[in-house]
Scaffold this active site. Structure first.
Site, short mmCIF file in Angstrom:
data_model
loop_
_atom_site.label_atom_id
_atom_site.label_comp_id
_atom_site.label_asym_id
_atom_site.label_seq_id
_atom_site.Cartn_x
_atom_site.Cartn_y
_atom_site.Cartn_z
N SER A 120 46.70 29.76 45.68
CA SER A 120 45.32 29.91 46.13
C SER A 120 44.47 30.42 44.98
O SER A 120 44.97 30.69 43.90
CB SER A 120 45.26 30.91 47.29
N LYS A 121 43.18 30.50 45.23
CA LYS A 121 42.21 30.90 44.21
C LYS A 121 42.64 32.16 43.45
O LYS A 121 42.42 32.28 42.25
CB LYS A 121 40.85 31.17 44.86
N ARG A 122 43.27 33.06 44.20
CA ARG A 122 43.61 34.33 43.56
C ARG A 122 44.66 34.14 42.46
O ARG A 122 44.85 35.01 41.61
CB ARG A 122 43.96 35.32 44.66
N GLY A 131 44.27 32.05 40.13
CA GLY A 131 43.57 31.50 38.97
C GLY A 131 43.08 30.10 39.26
O GLY A 131 42.87 29.73 40.40
#
Ligand code: GLU
Length: 478
Positions: A253-255, A257
């Protein structure tokens, strides 16, 4: 043409592998999508087959032309060329509806007049009675003569008994009890086809033989099989691949990167390294980590796809990218660097700089894992006098180095400008001064490049030539 030859030709055609990538255009091409596209591309290309691209744009609210453009761009960057036109799923709506009408005419689907309220009431009661909440329409076996003149949806008649087996090349046989399948809607009350129908009709009409996609679609496969079966169509080979996880083992996921394939272009990763890395993300061929596109096409098979989620590992990606940069053709690298600079919104190279970069490429590409790293090493050939040393380089230029440069520079005037002569000249100078070569190399790097991390002093002198090298040395000796 004799009959046997004709037959053989037809057989070859029908045996041809046809894969497709079917992204929904609701955002950029993310890493997972890029890997799905790559697997389909490799599978088709390795078998002389076709790789088709279908944009699943039936959700008009969420689909945007910008997203389609971003997906196409991402694929282009990755070199995943598709055969034929880009197919818009939305444009096939009439054909999708036609199939639903055919099933209706054949009694394999029916008109259902139940309202949302009736469906909710059915579910509520089923819940209370502890029964399955799958809606069972009272219209399934109704006599058409009893049909009211009211809006209706078209539902498929799901099999009531037995089970459906998805013969998946990655997951194995996945069995679903048919009493867990409902009479899925094919056409909404406004007559528009649902997504699930569109996928099957398109895959059939496009002649898709192998469906390779994320395992988040495994449940859909069971429902899609109902349509294949009702139509009497060949079911494609399924291969549902596990999703990609982050280094911590959680769903990517976005977290974790960057998620967009093209963000990797803007970070300066070469496409060949990215392809190699994405191919290894969930697929393996023995212990091979580094391989060329040609090898990947030859080796790629559904058997090598793992059952458990692959973990994204930036270090591994960088490592592979470095190896691909090292074996790439110089002019091709220069072209790719131009693309990188544009993607990263950095100033483009001038024509002279591009030419100089290609000349220097042989001594730049060995240890660079990314294009920013390569360009850092290329600074000496991209910059021009007066050289502006950075902080680290400045430290190598002091009064001692000043004296050294002042004495050395005139001695190089008459040396012939070849690697061996330069080596000889610099080594004997260092020896005469009682200096280790490293002591000499620091100030030379600083004077020639204004940087501390550079290719070898000899490579820089050879690439720059006598005049430019000596001018830079004189400039540095104030
Ligand atoms: N459009 C779907 C997606 O983007 C893929 C459907 C399929 O491959 O069948 O997830």
């Amino acid at each position: 043409m004799p009959d046997t030859v004709t037959k053989r030709l037809i057989n070859t055609m029908s045996d041809q592998v046809v894969t497709r990538f079917a992204p929904s255009p609701t955002g950029f091409l993310h890493i997972g999508g890029a890997r799905t596209a790559l697997f389909n591309w490799l599978y088709a290309r390795g078998r002389g087959g076709k790789f088709l691209l279908r944009i699943e744009d039936t959700d008009r609210e969420r689909s945007t032309p910008e997203a389609t453009a971003a997906i196409l761009q991402g694929m282009e960057w990755l070199g995943l060329d598709h055969d034929g036109e880009v197919i818009s799923q939305f444009e096939g709506a009439d054909r999708h509806a036609e199939v639903a009408h055919q099933l209706l005419a054949e009694g394999k689907a029916y008109k259902c007049f139940s309202t949302q309220d009736e469906i909710s009431a059915f579910r509520e009661q089923a819940r209370e009675e502890g029964k399955s909440t799958l809606f069972q329409s009272p219209w399934r076996d109704a006599d058409p003569a009893s049909h009211p003149d009211l809006p209706f949806v078209v539902r498929i008649k799901a099999p009531k008994e037995g089970s459906t087996v998805i013969r998946d090349q990655v997951q194995g046989d996945v069995t679903i009890r048919n009493d867990q399948l409902d009479d899925m809607v094919l056409l909404r009350s406004d007559g528009t086809p649902v997504y699930m129908l569109a996928v099957v009709v398109d895959d059939h009409d496009m002649g898709v033989t192998h469906v390779i996609r994320g395992d988040d679609h495994l449940n859909n496969a069971a429902r899609q099989m109902m349509i294949y079966e009702a139509m009497g169509w060949d079911v494609p080979v399924w291969a549902h691949i596990p999703l990609i996880h982050g280094p911590d083992g959680k769903k990517l996921s976005k977290r974790h990167g960057a998620l967009g394939a093209q963000e990797y272009q803007a970070m300066g990763y070469p496409a060949a390294g990215m392809r190699n890395y994405l191919a290894r993300l969930g697929w393996s061929h023995g212990d091979d980590e580094f391989f060329t596109d040609e090898q990947a096409r030859e080796w790629f098979d559904l058997d090598g796809i793992g059952k458990s989620p692959a973990r994204f590992d930036l270090k591994k990606l960088e490592n592979l990218c470095g190896q691909h940069i090292a074996i790439s053709n110089d002019a091709a690298l220069q072209k790719e660097i131009t693309g990188y600079l544009a993607a990263a919104d950095l100033p483009a190279l001038t024509e002279t700089q591009s030419g100089d970069l290609v000349r220097a490429m042989y001594c730049l590409k060995d240890r660079a894992r990314t294009f920013p790293e390569l360009l850092e090493k290329a600074h000496f050939v991209l910059t021009s006098r007066p050289i502006d040393p950075d902080e680290k380089a400045k430290k190598a230029l002091d009064s001692v180095s000043d004296g050294i440069l002042k004495e050395l520079t005139p001695q190089l005037q008459n040396v012939s400008w070849t690697r061996s002569e330069l080596e000889e000249a610099l080594n004997s100078f260092a020896e005469a001064k009682g200096l280790k070569f490293g002591k000499l190399a620091g100030p030379l790097r600083a004077a020639l490049a204004g940087r501390a991390v550079t290719p070898s002093v000899f490579d820089m002198m050879l690439v720059l030539g006598r005049e430019e090298s000596l001018a830079r040395l004189s400039d540095a000796a104030t």
